[in-house]
Design a protein around this motif. Structure first.
Motif, PDB file in Angstrom:
ATOM      1  N   THR A 194       0.838  -1.202   0.000  1.00 60.86           N
ATOM      2  CA  THR A 194       0.000   0.000   0.000  1.00 60.86           C
ATOM      3  C   THR A 194       0.872   1.250   0.000  1.00 60.86           C
ATOM      4  OG1 THR A 194      -1.688  -1.198   1.221  1.00 60.86           O
ATOM      5  CG2 THR A 194      -1.846   1.191   1.242  1.00 60.86           C
ATOM      6  N   HIS A 250       2.315   1.750  -3.393  1.00 60.36           N
ATOM      7  CA  HIS A 250       1.350   2.273  -4.381  1.00 60.36           C
ATOM      8  C   HIS A 250       1.124   3.762  -4.188  1.00 60.36           C
ATOM      9  CE1 HIS A 250      -0.246  -2.087  -4.678  1.00 60.36           C
ATOM     10  NE2 HIS A 250       0.720  -1.870  -5.552  1.00 60.36           N
ATOM     11  N   LEU A 279      -0.118   5.687  -7.548  1.00 58.99           N
ATOM     12  CA  LEU A 279      -1.131   4.781  -8.090  1.00 58.99           C
ATOM     13  C   LEU A 279      -2.348   4.738  -7.177  1.00 58.99           C
ATOM     14  CD1 LEU A 279       1.179   1.743  -9.030  1.00 58.99           C
ATOM     15  CD2 LEU A 279       0.391   3.572 -10.529  1.00 58.99           C
ATOM     16  N   ASP A 280      -2.172   5.172  -5.966  1.00 60.15           N
ATOM     17  CA  ASP A 280      -3.238   5.118  -4.971  1.00 60.15           C
ATOM     18  C   ASP A 280      -3.152   6.402  -4.150  1.00 60.15           C
ATOM     19  OD1 ASP A 280      -5.373   4.107  -3.621  1.00 60.15           O
ATOM     20  OD2 ASP A 280      -4.342   2.336  -2.833  1.00 60.15           O
ATOM     21  N   ARG A 294      -5.624  14.999 -11.817  1.00 60.44           N
ATOM     22  CA  ARG A 294      -5.470  13.648 -12.354  1.00 60.44           C
ATOM     23  C   ARG A 294      -4.425  13.623 -13.471  1.00 60.44           C
ATOM     24  NH1 ARG A 294      -9.733  10.079 -11.049  1.00 60.44           N
ATOM     25  NH2 ARG A 294      -9.491   8.933 -12.987  1.00 60.44           N
ATOM     26  N   ASP A 295      -4.423  14.665 -14.297  1.00 58.31           N
ATOM     27  CA  ASP A 295      -3.462  14.715 -15.397  1.00 58.31           C
ATOM     28  C   ASP A 295      -2.041  14.904 -14.886  1.00 58.31           C
ATOM     29  OD1 ASP A 295      -5.416  14.290 -17.212  1.00 58.31           O
ATOM     30  OD2 ASP A 295      -5.292  16.245 -18.205  1.00 58.31           O
ATOM     31  N   ALA A 317      -0.849  11.676 -13.669  1.00 61.01           N
ATOM     32  CA  ALA A 317      -0.457  10.834 -14.805  1.00 61.01           C
ATOM     33  C   ALA A 317       0.942  11.205 -15.271  1.00 61.01           C
ATOM     34  CB  ALA A 317      -1.468  10.980 -15.938  1.00 61.01           C
ATOM     35  N   ARG A 319       3.488   9.731 -12.884  1.00 57.18           N
ATOM     36  CA  ARG A 319       3.674   8.300 -13.131  1.00 57.18           C
ATOM     37  C   ARG A 319       4.478   8.080 -14.402  1.00 57.18           C
ATOM     38  NH1 ARG A 319      -1.946   7.972 -11.056  1.00 57.18           N
ATOM     39  NH2 ARG A 319      -2.750   8.333 -13.147  1.00 57.18           N
ATOM     40  N   ASN A 320       4.317   9.007 -15.335  1.00 59.31           N
ATOM     41  CA  ASN A 320       4.975   8.872 -16.620  1.00 59.31           C
ATOM     42  C   ASN A 320       6.461   9.246 -16.544  1.00 59.31           C
ATOM     43  OD1 ASN A 320       5.178  10.471 -19.704  1.00 59.31           O
ATOM     44  ND2 ASN A 320       4.653   8.311 -19.544  1.00 59.31           N
ATOM     45  N   PHE A 365       6.592  -4.003 -11.218  1.00 56.31           N
ATOM     46  CA  PHE A 365       5.646  -4.832 -10.460  1.00 56.31           C
ATOM     47  C   PHE A 365       6.190  -6.247 -10.261  1.00 56.31           C
ATOM     48  CE2 PHE A 365       3.242  -1.662 -12.802  1.00 56.31           C
ATOM     49  CZ  PHE A 365       2.335  -1.177 -11.865  1.00 56.31           C
ATOM     50  N   ASN A 377       3.530  -7.294 -15.348  1.00 53.19           N
ATOM     51  CA  ASN A 377       2.512  -6.437 -15.969  1.00 53.19           C
ATOM     52  C   ASN A 377       2.928  -5.898 -17.333  1.00 53.19           C
ATOM     53  OD1 ASN A 377       0.771  -6.848 -13.927  1.00 53.19           O
ATOM     54  ND2 ASN A 377       1.008  -4.837 -12.972  1.00 53.19           N
ATOM     55  N   PRO A 412       5.344   4.080 -22.353  1.00 47.02           N
ATOM     56  CA  PRO A 412       5.414   5.357 -21.608  1.00 47.02           C
ATOM     57  C   PRO A 412       5.842   6.519 -22.505  1.00 47.02           C
ATOM     58  CG  PRO A 412       6.542   3.610 -20.407  1.00 47.02           C
ATOM     59  CD  PRO A 412       6.243   3.073 -21.773  1.00 47.02           C
ATOM     60  N   LEU A 464       1.560   3.716 -16.292  1.00 48.07           N
ATOM     61  CA  LEU A 464       2.687   4.119 -17.129  1.00 48.07           C
ATOM     62  C   LEU A 464       2.543   5.554 -17.625  1.00 48.07           C
ATOM     63  CD1 LEU A 464       3.190   0.871 -19.228  1.00 48.07           C
ATOM     64  CD2 LEU A 464       4.445   1.621 -17.219  1.00 48.07           C
ATOM     65  N   GLY A 465       1.484   6.228 -17.176  1.00 46.73           N
ATOM     66  CA  GLY A 465       1.385   7.649 -17.509  1.00 46.73           C
ATOM     67  C   GLY A 465       0.246   8.015 -18.440  1.00 46.73           C
ATOM     68  N   ARG A 472      -3.139   9.450 -19.441  1.00 48.74           N
ATOM     69  CA  ARG A 472      -4.102  10.348 -18.813  1.00 48.74           C
ATOM     70  C   ARG A 472      -5.499   9.807 -19.091  1.00 48.74           C
ATOM     71  NH1 ARG A 472      -2.277  15.239 -22.170  1.00 48.74           N
ATOM     72  NH2 ARG A 472      -2.380  13.459 -23.572  1.00 48.74           N
ATOM     73  N   PRO A 492      -5.562   3.744 -10.906  1.00 50.23           N
ATOM     74  CA  PRO A 492      -4.689   2.749 -11.519  1.00 50.23           C
ATOM     75  C   PRO A 492      -4.600   1.461 -10.705  1.00 50.23           C
ATOM     76  CG  PRO A 492      -3.580   4.874 -11.351  1.00 50.23           C
ATOM     77  CD  PRO A 492      -4.915   5.038 -10.733  1.00 50.23           C
ATOM     78  N   ILE A 493      -4.528   1.608  -9.380  1.00 47.59           N
ATOM     79  CA  ILE A 493      -4.290   0.404  -8.594  1.00 47.59           C
ATOM     80  C   ILE A 493      -5.553  -0.443  -8.502  1.00 47.59           C
ATOM     81  CG2 ILE A 493      -4.764   1.218  -6.220  1.00 47.59           C
ATOM     82  CD1 ILE A 493      -1.689  -0.763  -7.430  1.00 47.59           C
TER      83      ILE A 493
END
Lengths: 248, 407
Positions: free
Chosen positions: A58, A61, A66-67, A86-87, A90, A93-94, A101, A105, A119, B321-322, B324, B400-401
């Protein structure tokens, strides 16, 4: 606690304070993380250890964006992650974080090369540049001769190496790995750890969950988690080793 | 992700599951195909009816005996006996009526026609030579009725091409041959040129005999079935209608026009009514086709929802992985739109092919309804967007998770 960990590493890149995560499921509340605070500095190699259900996944993540935590703050490279759109998440994460993982994945029935390029596609890297970078990365993890193999035609160790190449696609400063060797035989696992070691030597910050004490030995610091709390945090190679010897 | 890349990704995903893709597309193919085929066929039959009615003569008025009130019971329109030969003669010779060119008194019934071993039930029309002018009838062989035939109550008949092929299948010239109508012997003197039409609309399955012969010998009546009137031009149609109407009212000693024992229709009236009927028919067909299109669309939404559920892990992975939200939405939307647009295109081909085959089987002219094609393609695109958007947004909103953990 963060002050106690202050060493000769660079500036703090991950700062979490009073982080908690509670899952509510039909009036039953499960506390996965309870008031976790710690700091990771640039260039560190941190192993996170703990029994199953201790909340380490947890935590991972949340660190990987991711969480989201139930409460507490997470500052990544100076940015308060909880206040991002949210963007923007993203984009983090990118570009900022590469996540590896346990279950690799990879996209099934898709070549290693295309998996590594995903990516970069989201970052709108030009096609030729993508191809060049992905080929170089696969070469670096020792899969230069398998770039056109579909992911499901590769062995577990090879798939995990593709996943690492993918995590490196945007050259993130932080690599988070959730038990990357959990599904692998010891020999393959050691190859994977060698790659992480190599990346750390080049300056990437690495946070890795592991069950194996021998793998934790590669890390410069180990954080032990139990019942959603940090129960021990070593900031030097020697003290960690002492702990491991005591436990086993 | 760039637009072109989104398309490629969507195409690759569709290729990975060919069976599901094909089944989803089938709904749209059938829907679009049905819309195009049915609308095209509806328009073709509408066109056919219109040309048939117009071929009857464009400045023609028809006077029908009106419904008769006898003891408070209103009889069927057209079933009356109120029009007589004298009415027709009076209209033709009246000096008050200035806009009428020709008057054709007619009496039409169905009867059995026998020629040797062959027989058929056809329309028997009692007429005068004026019929050929008013109804634009020409003969392909022999001659039409003459005034002498009518005056002399001759037993001669001019047959339509369908009647000829039914009664004289051997192909020998029917001119001079003898036929029997209601057990009375007639001599065939001519064959009319085909006017086309099928089924109940067939104007070629007919035997035209002198009006006098029809009234006295064959049917034993002294009234007329109708009077066809040719106006001098299309511009004076309304005037001609008024003149004939008031003239007949006066002749029949009726003061209230609402109690007239006859009615007058123009070709336009009949055309309007027929167009309305076929238009309703086309609408009905389009309605059915639209429902099938809707069902096809729901099928697509179903497949897209299943796809989203099936690929929840992939969505989680892409987000980790990004990707949107809008990357995920556009990927799934692209898949849905590709499904519907390709399905719509295939449906268009099938619909056009089907309407071509059916119209050639039914003897209808082949018309391709451009509006139906545009509508179908537009609708299929819209279906793709509308029915793809919901599952796509659903997929994009997942954390995502959550998506990665999905079993």
């Amino acid at each position: 606690m963060a002050g106690a960990n202050a060493t000769n590493y660079g500036r703090p890149i991950i700062q979490v304070s009073h982080l908690s995560k509670v899952y509510s499921n039909d009036s039953v509340e499960t506390v996965a993380l309870a008031d976790v605070s710690f700091e990771v500095r640039e260039g560190e190699f941190v192993a996170i250890m703990g029994p199953s259900g201790s909340g380490k996944s947890t935590l991972m993540h949340i660190l990987g964006a991711l969480d989201t935590p139930t409460s507490g703050t997470y500052v990544l490279d100076g940015k308060n992650v909880g206040q991002l759109s949210r963007d923007e998440l993203a984009a983090i994460r990118n570009k900022n974080i590469g996540f590896v993982f346990q279950a690799y994945n990879l996209l099934p029935r898709t070549t290693a090369l295309k998996n590594v390029m995903i990516p970069m596609a989201y970052a709108r890297v030009p096609k030729t540049e993508r191809l060049k970078r992905a080929t170089a990365l696969l070469d670096r993890v020792g899969l230069g001769d398998r770039i056109d193999h579909a992911s499901n035609q590769l062995s577990g160790g090879q798939q995990q190496r593709v996943a690492i190449a993918r995590a490196m696609a945007m050259n993130p400063s932080i690599i988070l790995a959730d038990e990357p060797t959990g599904n692998l035989a010891t020999a393959q696992g050691e190859e994977i750890i060698a790659i992480f070691q190599d990346l750390n030597d080049q300056g990437h910050t690495i946070v890795m969950i592991t069950h194996e004490p021998y793998i934790a030995e590669h890390a410069k610091r180990t954080v032990f988690i139990q019942d959603g709390r940090i129960v021990k945090d070593t900031d030097s190679h020697t003290s960690k080793r002492a702990f491991v010897q005591k436990e086993h | 992700m760039e637009f072109f890349e989104t398309l490629t990704t969507a195409l690759e995903a569709l290729k990975l599951n060919k069976m599901r893709t094909a089944l989803a597309m089938l709904g749209i193919v059938i829907g679009i195909g049905a819309v195009i085929a049915l609308v095209s066929l509806g328009q073709a039959s509408q066109q056919t009816v219109q040309t048939q009615i117009q071929s009857l003569g464009s400045n023609m008025l028809t006077v029908s005996p009106g419904a008769q009130n006898s003891g408070g019971i209103r009889g069927a329109s057209g079933g009356g006996t109120t029009l007589t030969n004298d009415d027709a003669k009076a209209i033709a010779s009246s000096t008050q009526i200035t806009t009428v060119a020709k008057v054709s008194p007619e009496l039409s019934r169905r009867a059995q026609i026998i020629a040797g071993r062959n027989n058929e039930n056809a329309q028997i029309l009692g007429a005068t030579p004026a019929y050929a002018d008013v109804r634009k009838v020409t003969v392909s062989s022999g001659r039409f009725l003459s005034q002498q035939d009518v005056d002399g109550m001759q037993r001669v008949a001019v047959l339509g091409p369908t009647a000829i092929s039914n009664l004289f299948p051997s192909g020998a010239s029917p001119i001079g041959q003898s036929i029997r109508i209601s057990n009375i012997s007639f001599r065939v003197i001519g064959v009319t040129t085909s006017k086309g039409g099928t089924g109940f609309m067939n104007q070629d399955d007919i035997a035209i005999i002198p009006l006098t012969t029809a009234q006295k010998l064959v049917f034993g009546v002294n009234y007329l079935g109708s009077i066809s009137i040719e106006a001098k031009s299309a511009d004076v149609m309304n005037q001609a209608r008024d003149q004939v109407g008031y003239f007949l009212l006066a002749r029949h000693k009726i003061t209230n026009p609402y109690q007239a024992d006859f009615s007058i229709f123009s070709q336009e009236d009949i055309l309007g009514a027929a167009t309305q009927v076929t238009g309703t028919f086309t609408m009905l067909l389009s309605g059915i086709a639209t429902i099938s299109l809707l069902v096809g669309g729901i099928g697509i939404m179903n497949v897209m929802l299943i796809t989203v559920i099936e690929r929840t892990r992939e969505i989680g992975l892409r987000k980790s992985l990004g990707a949107r939200d809008r990357d995920v939405v556009s990927q799934f939307l692209a898949e849905a739109v590709i499904l519907t647009v390709v399905g719509g295109f295939l449906g268009m081909i099938i619909g056009v092919g089907l309407s071509y085959i059916i119209s050639s089987l039914m003897g209808l002219p082949f018309t391709l309804s451009l509006s139906a094609v545009i509508l179908a393609i537009g609708v299929s695109g819209a279906i793709g967007i509308v029915f793809g958007l919901y599952p796509a947004r659903k997929a994009a909103r997942l954390s995502p998770i959550e998506a990665l953990r999905f079993e």
